[in-house]
Write an enzyme that holds these catalytic residues in place. Structure first.
Site, PDB file in Angstrom:
ATOM      1  N   PRO A 103       0.824  -1.218   0.000  1.00 33.71           N
ATOM      2  CA  PRO A 103       0.000   0.000   0.000  1.00 33.71           C
ATOM      3  C   PRO A 103       0.853   1.262   0.000  1.00 33.71           C
ATOM      4  O   PRO A 103       2.078   1.210  -0.031  1.00 33.71           O
ATOM      5  CB  PRO A 103      -0.761  -0.130   1.308  1.00 33.71           C
ATOM      6  N   TRP A 104       0.157   2.402   0.114  1.00 33.51           N
ATOM      7  CA  TRP A 104       0.787   3.705  -0.059  1.00 33.51           C
ATOM      8  C   TRP A 104       1.086   4.429   1.237  1.00 33.51           C
ATOM      9  O   TRP A 104       1.612   5.534   1.224  1.00 33.51           O
ATOM     10  CB  TRP A 104      -0.102   4.583  -0.937  1.00 33.51           C
TER      11      TRP A 104
ATOM     12  N   LYS B 130       4.804  -5.153  -6.351  1.00 35.50           N
ATOM     13  CA  LYS B 130       4.062  -4.050  -6.971  1.00 35.50           C
ATOM     14  C   LYS B 130       3.761  -2.996  -5.915  1.00 35.50           C
ATOM     15  O   LYS B 130       2.966  -3.206  -5.012  1.00 35.50           O
ATOM     16  CB  LYS B 130       2.741  -4.541  -7.568  1.00 35.50           C
ATOM     17  N   PRO B 131       4.404  -1.829  -6.044  1.00 43.56           N
ATOM     18  CA  PRO B 131       4.067  -0.741  -5.120  1.00 43.56           C
ATOM     19  C   PRO B 131       2.688  -0.182  -5.458  1.00 43.56           C
ATOM     20  O   PRO B 131       2.158  -0.424  -6.537  1.00 43.56           O
ATOM     21  CB  PRO B 131       5.161   0.299  -5.380  1.00 43.56           C
TER      22      PRO B 131
ATOM     23  N   GLU C 268       0.004   2.435  -6.692  1.00 39.34           N
ATOM     24  CA  GLU C 268       0.094   3.366  -7.825  1.00 39.34           C
ATOM     25  C   GLU C 268       0.225   4.819  -7.354  1.00 39.34           C
ATOM     26  O   GLU C 268       0.720   5.668  -8.075  1.00 39.34           O
ATOM     27  CB  GLU C 268      -1.110   3.199  -8.764  1.00 39.34           C
TER      28      GLU C 268
ATOM     29  N   SER D  27      -6.513  -3.077   1.577  1.00 38.88           N
ATOM     30  CA  SER D  27      -7.900  -3.085   2.046  1.00 38.88           C
ATOM     31  C   SER D  27      -8.448  -4.503   2.178  1.00 38.88           C
ATOM     32  O   SER D  27      -8.020  -5.424   1.469  1.00 38.88           O
ATOM     33  CB  SER D  27      -8.775  -2.303   1.065  1.00 38.88           C
TER      34      SER D  27
ATOM     35  N   GLU E 262      -2.535  -8.639   5.274  1.00 42.16           N
ATOM     36  CA  GLU E 262      -2.586  -7.663   6.372  1.00 42.16           C
ATOM     37  C   GLU E 262      -3.576  -6.585   5.951  1.00 42.16           C
ATOM     38  O   GLU E 262      -3.304  -5.831   5.021  1.00 42.16           O
ATOM     39  CB  GLU E 262      -1.188  -7.101   6.618  1.00 42.16           C
ATOM     40  N   LEU E 263      -4.749  -6.580   6.585  1.00 42.25           N
ATOM     41  CA  LEU E 263      -5.880  -5.840   6.028  1.00 42.25           C
ATOM     42  C   LEU E 263      -6.406  -4.706   6.898  1.00 42.25           C
ATOM     43  O   LEU E 263      -7.544  -4.283   6.745  1.00 42.25           O
ATOM     44  CB  LEU E 263      -7.024  -6.833   5.757  1.00 42.25           C
TER      45      LEU E 263
ATOM     46  N   CYS F   2      -2.689   1.281   9.346  1.00 37.81           N
ATOM     47  CA  CYS F   2      -3.557   0.109   9.484  1.00 37.81           C
ATOM     48  C   CYS F   2      -3.917  -0.136  10.945  1.00 37.81           C
ATOM     49  O   CYS F   2      -4.997  -0.615  11.248  1.00 37.81           O
ATOM     50  CB  CYS F   2      -2.914  -1.112   8.866  1.00 37.81           C
TER      51      CYS F   2
ATOM     52  N   GLU G 153     -13.121   1.008   8.564  1.00 37.90           N
ATOM     53  CA  GLU G 153     -11.805   1.649   8.569  1.00 37.90           C
ATOM     54  C   GLU G 153     -11.883   2.925   7.735  1.00 37.90           C
ATOM     55  O   GLU G 153     -12.298   2.908   6.581  1.00 37.90           O
ATOM     56  CB  GLU G 153     -10.766   0.690   7.969  1.00 37.90           C
TER      57      GLU G 153
ATOM     58  N   TRP H 190       3.970  -8.983  13.631  1.00 32.94           N
ATOM     59  CA  TRP H 190       2.951  -8.004  13.224  1.00 32.94           C
ATOM     60  C   TRP H 190       1.927  -8.686  12.326  1.00 32.94           C
ATOM     61  O   TRP H 190       2.288  -9.288  11.314  1.00 32.94           O
ATOM     62  CB  TRP H 190       3.609  -6.851  12.453  1.00 32.94           C
TER      63      TRP H 190
HETATM   64  P1  NAI Z   1      -6.228  -1.124  -1.993  1.00 35.48           P
HETATM   65  O1  NAI Z   1      -6.383  -2.324  -1.155  1.00 35.48           O
HETATM   66  O2  NAI Z   1      -7.088  -1.005  -3.204  1.00 35.48           O
HETATM   67  O3  NAI Z   1      -4.701  -0.989  -2.497  1.00 35.48           O
HETATM   68  C1  NAI Z   1      -3.599  -1.592  -1.872  1.00 35.48           C
HETATM   69  C2  NAI Z   1      -2.720  -2.259  -2.919  1.00 35.48           C
HETATM   70  O4  NAI Z   1      -3.477  -3.280  -3.576  1.00 35.48           O
HETATM   71  C3  NAI Z   1      -2.244  -1.317  -4.022  1.00 35.48           C
HETATM   72  O5  NAI Z   1      -0.939  -1.689  -4.423  1.00 35.48           O
HETATM   73  C4  NAI Z   1      -3.230  -1.601  -5.136  1.00 35.48           C
HETATM   74  O6  NAI Z   1      -2.728  -1.300  -6.426  1.00 35.48           O
HETATM   75  C5  NAI Z   1      -3.445  -3.090  -4.979  1.00 35.48           C
HETATM   76  N1  NAI Z   1      -4.691  -3.597  -5.563  1.00 35.48           N
HETATM   77  C6  NAI Z   1      -5.879  -2.935  -5.694  1.00 35.48           C
HETATM   78  N2  NAI Z   1      -6.784  -3.730  -6.309  1.00 35.48           N
HETATM   79  C7  NAI Z   1      -6.166  -4.920  -6.554  1.00 35.48           C
HETATM   80  C8  NAI Z   1      -6.576  -6.138  -7.172  1.00 35.48           C
HETATM   81  N3  NAI Z   1      -7.807  -6.297  -7.659  1.00 35.48           N
HETATM   82  N4  NAI Z   1      -5.683  -7.147  -7.241  1.00 35.48           N
HETATM   83  C9  NAI Z   1      -4.440  -7.007  -6.761  1.00 35.48           C
HETATM   84  N5  NAI Z   1      -3.985  -5.866  -6.193  1.00 35.48           N
HETATM   85  C10 NAI Z   1      -4.841  -4.835  -6.073  1.00 35.48           C
HETATM   86  O7  NAI Z   1      -6.414   0.147  -1.064  1.00 35.48           O
HETATM   87  P2  NAI Z   1      -6.852   1.623  -1.511  1.00 35.48           P
HETATM   88  O8  NAI Z   1      -7.945   1.552  -2.518  1.00 35.48           O
HETATM   89  O9  NAI Z   1      -5.649   2.376  -1.875  1.00 35.48           O
HETATM   90  O10 NAI Z   1      -7.418   2.160  -0.133  1.00 35.48           O
HETATM   91  C11 NAI Z   1      -8.737   1.811   0.259  1.00 35.48           C
HETATM   92  C12 NAI Z   1      -8.804   1.545   1.736  1.00 35.48           C
HETATM   93  O11 NAI Z   1      -8.028   0.391   2.019  1.00 35.48           O
HETATM   94  C13 NAI Z   1      -8.237   2.610   2.630  1.00 35.48           C
HETATM   95  O12 NAI Z   1      -9.148   3.621   2.898  1.00 35.48           O
HETATM   96  C14 NAI Z   1      -7.918   1.794   3.861  1.00 35.48           C
HETATM   97  O13 NAI Z   1      -9.071   1.627   4.627  1.00 35.48           O
HETATM   98  C15 NAI Z   1      -7.508   0.451   3.313  1.00 35.48           C
HETATM   99  N6  NAI Z   1      -6.048   0.312   3.263  1.00 35.48           N
HETATM  100  C16 NAI Z   1      -5.434  -0.399   4.257  1.00 35.48           C
HETATM  101  C17 NAI Z   1      -4.069  -0.488   4.299  1.00 35.48           C
HETATM  102  C18 NAI Z   1      -3.364  -1.246   5.363  1.00 35.48           C
HETATM  103  O14 NAI Z   1      -2.253  -0.907   5.726  1.00 35.48           O
HETATM  104  N7  NAI Z   1      -3.922  -2.319   5.873  1.00 35.48           N
HETATM  105  C19 NAI Z   1      -3.223   0.191   3.323  1.00 35.48           C
HETATM  106  C20 NAI Z   1      -3.962   0.865   2.270  1.00 35.48           C
HETATM  107  C21 NAI Z   1      -5.318   0.925   2.283  1.00 35.48           C
HETATM  108 MG    MG Z   2      -8.596   0.177  -3.903  1.00 37.09          MG
END
Ligand code: NAI
Ligand code: MG
Length: 500
Positions: free
Chosen positions: A164-165, A189-190, A192, A243, A264-265, A298, A396, A462
């Site tokens: 994630p970012w 994959k970092p 985007e 997420s 880790e969600l 998270c 969240e 963790w």
């Molecule tokens: P996301 O879960 O969509 O993105 C995280 C990573 O997964 C990114 O590298 C993204 O490109 C990748 N990804 C997205 N869709 C995918 C797919 N279908 N297959 C494989 N990889 C995929 O998170 P997003 O949309 O940036 O943020 C949404 C929410 O997710 C946030 O508001 C937060 O609640 C949660 N989140 C939790 C994190 C944590 O540390 N547990 C980190 C980032 C977001």
């Molecule tokens: Mg997303």
């Protein structure tokens, strides 16, 4: 993703740096030639373009990782040499600490001081696993037959890693370092939103001694580059942080090939304040637990549970202090909270602020600050009289939004704390050690702090309970995720069977 044409236009601006991804030891564009733009969250300006990788690029990277693992001898590289590579990666991060930290802040928005700590933590993570590489040993088992039984530990093969970012270079370290210590190769994959620091680190891979194909960085969005990585038959294990929604998609996709997954969600972590806690520390702990890294954490302690006898005083003190938190561009050293990472995240959080206004009472913040004409800022926000079943207490938010919930006694606090689908983290504040440990034992969470919230060290595990995922990162647990266990039975009996 923007079109190549639009990115090409942006690239005419001299300040917009054109990055390439790193596959098989080469910096290259996406096979389709597409790019996407990367932003400075404090100005909303484009700072770079990156290749929008797709299935073809993922396939290229996975093949390179397979070749490096099976044919080019990474499997034969000694643990000592793998350890030395990890130490050199740490050295490179330490040598370029300020540069990496500035880039991380420029791209993510977080305060520079926090980025500097992240760089130190990332370097320490490579060092820790550099040391651990030589301590991964098997076992000899006391079987009853005239035999020796061994358990060998072997790398799973090519690891697919999606990060994630919120802590870009640090999350990459949490994934890359244990994979290399275990002897795996990797395609990572970092996110985007924040690919730059890892692409910058990739410039150091060769000098650190990483052979081509051992670590590959594919940039692109989730559906375009993440999904094909999860679905690729050459990938033996997926490690994901992000997420819950995408975690479920990944698990479904990985099920087709019964691929190993660790997830880790995130969470909705309770930060519990008993009335006997040190009051000043407690208020600081509530703010830090929720607002550090703009709340994009998270393990954010976004549900603040406060015992009734200090409830009103606590809200007033927390609100007064929250109003003094200095917002601004992350590169300004006086900034204590930067902008959120993207317009999308700002809008998502703003949506929860609207919901919160209808579900609870507002003590501080609650909107977008007026003093900035650019930048994805959100005010540090405190809602109180929040019912634990409210949307803002169950979902969240991943932004600077605290939900304060009152409780009467220990049993009430434990009941509320555990009443969420998540179970990543929790904290309890009290001067009573008996109470502290009773609560620690009762909480369903992968990490529990006592009289603090958020610090974590690479030596300790963790990961989450319940819907926060499974598998553990960091410590010796982190390397287990990248290892297979092979039983070897060596017969010592010259006539072993004699049955027929
Ligand atoms: P996301 O879960 O969509 O993105 C995280 C990573 O997964 C990114 O590298 C993204 O490109 C990748 N990804 C997205 N869709 C995918 C797919 N279908 N297959 C494989 N990889 C995929 O998170 P997003 O949309 O940036 O943020 C949404 C929410 O997710 C946030 O508001 C937060 O609640 C949660 N989140 C939790 C994190 C944590 O540390 N547990 C980190 C980032 C977001
Ligand atoms: Mg997303």
């Amino acid at each position: 993703m923007t079109s190549a044409a639009r990115a090409g236009g942006a690239a005419q601006n001299a300040d917009v740096r054109r990055y390439q991804m790193y596959i098989d030891g080469q910096f290259i564009d996406a096979a389709g030639g597409e790019t996407f733009e990367v932003f400075d969250p404090s100005t909303e300006g484009v700072i770079a373009t990156c290749p929008a990788g797709g299935a073809e690029d993922v396939d290229h990277a996975v093949r390179a990782a397979q070749r490096a693992f099976y044919d080019d001898g990474w499997r034969g590289v000694s643990a000592q040499d793998r350890g030395r590579i990890l130490f050199r990666l740490a050295e490179r991060i330490r040598a370029r600490r300020s540069e990496f930290a500035e880039l991380e802040t420029l791209n993510s928005g977080k305060p520079i001081v926090e980025s500097e700590y992240d760089m130190d933590d990332a370097a320490t993570c490579y060092e820790y696993y550099g040391g651990l590489a030589t301590k991964i040993n098997g076992e000899v088992l006391p079987v009853p037959a005239d035999a020796i039984a061994l358990a060998l530990r072997e790398p799973v093969g090519v690891a697919g890693q999606i990060i994630p970012w919120n802590y870009p270079l640090l999350m990459a370290a949490w994934k890359i370092a244990p994979a290399l210590a275990a002897g795996c190769t990797a395609v990572i994959k970092p996110a985007e939103q924040t690919p730059l620091s890892l692409l910058e680190l990739a410039r150091e891979f060769e000098a650190a001694g990483l052979p081509p194909g051992v670590v590959n960085v594919v940039t692109g969005d989730g559906p375009g580059a993440g999904a094909p990585l999860v679905a690729h038959r050459g990938v033996r294990k997926i490690a994901f942080t992000g997420s819950a929604e995408v975690g479920k998609l990944i698990m479904r996709s990985a099920a087709d090939q019964l691929k190993r997954v660790s997830l880790e969600l995130g969470g909705k972590s309770p930060n519990i304040f008993f009335s006997d806690a040190d009051f000043e520390n407690a208020v600081d702990g509530a703010l830090f637990g929720t607002f550090v890294n703009q709340g994009e954490v998270c393990s954010a302690g976004s549900r603040v549970l406060v015992q009734r006898d200090i409830y009103r005083k606590f809200i007033d003190a927390a609100a007064a202090k929250a109003r003094t938190i200095r917002l601004g561009p992350g590169l300004d050293r006086d900034t204590r909270m930067g902008p959120l990472v993207s317009a999308e995240q700002r809008d998502r959080v703003a949506g929860y602020l609207r919901i919160g206004r209808s579900e609870a009472k507002l003590a501080a913040g609650g909107g977008v600050p007026a003093q900035f004409d650019k930048g994805w800022y959100v005010e540090p926000t405190i809602f109180y009289d929040v019912d634990n079943s409210a949307t803002i207490a169950q979902e969240e938010i991943f932004g600077p939004v605290m939900s304060v919930i009152p409780f009467t006694d220990e049993a009430d606090a434990i009941r509320i704390a555990n009443a969420t689908p998540y179970g990543l983290a929790a904290a309890v504040w009290t001067r009573d050690i008996f109470k502290a440990f009773r609560v620690v034992k009762a909480l369903e969470a992968g990490i529990v702090w006592v009289n603090h919230m958020q610090p974590t060290f690479v030596e300790a595990p963790w990961g989450g309970y319940k819907a926060s995922g499974f598998g553990r990162e960091l410590g010796h647990w982190g390397v287990e995720e990248y290892l297979e266990t092979k039983q070897v039975f060596i017969n010592l009996d010259e006539k072993p069977i004699g049955w027929y």
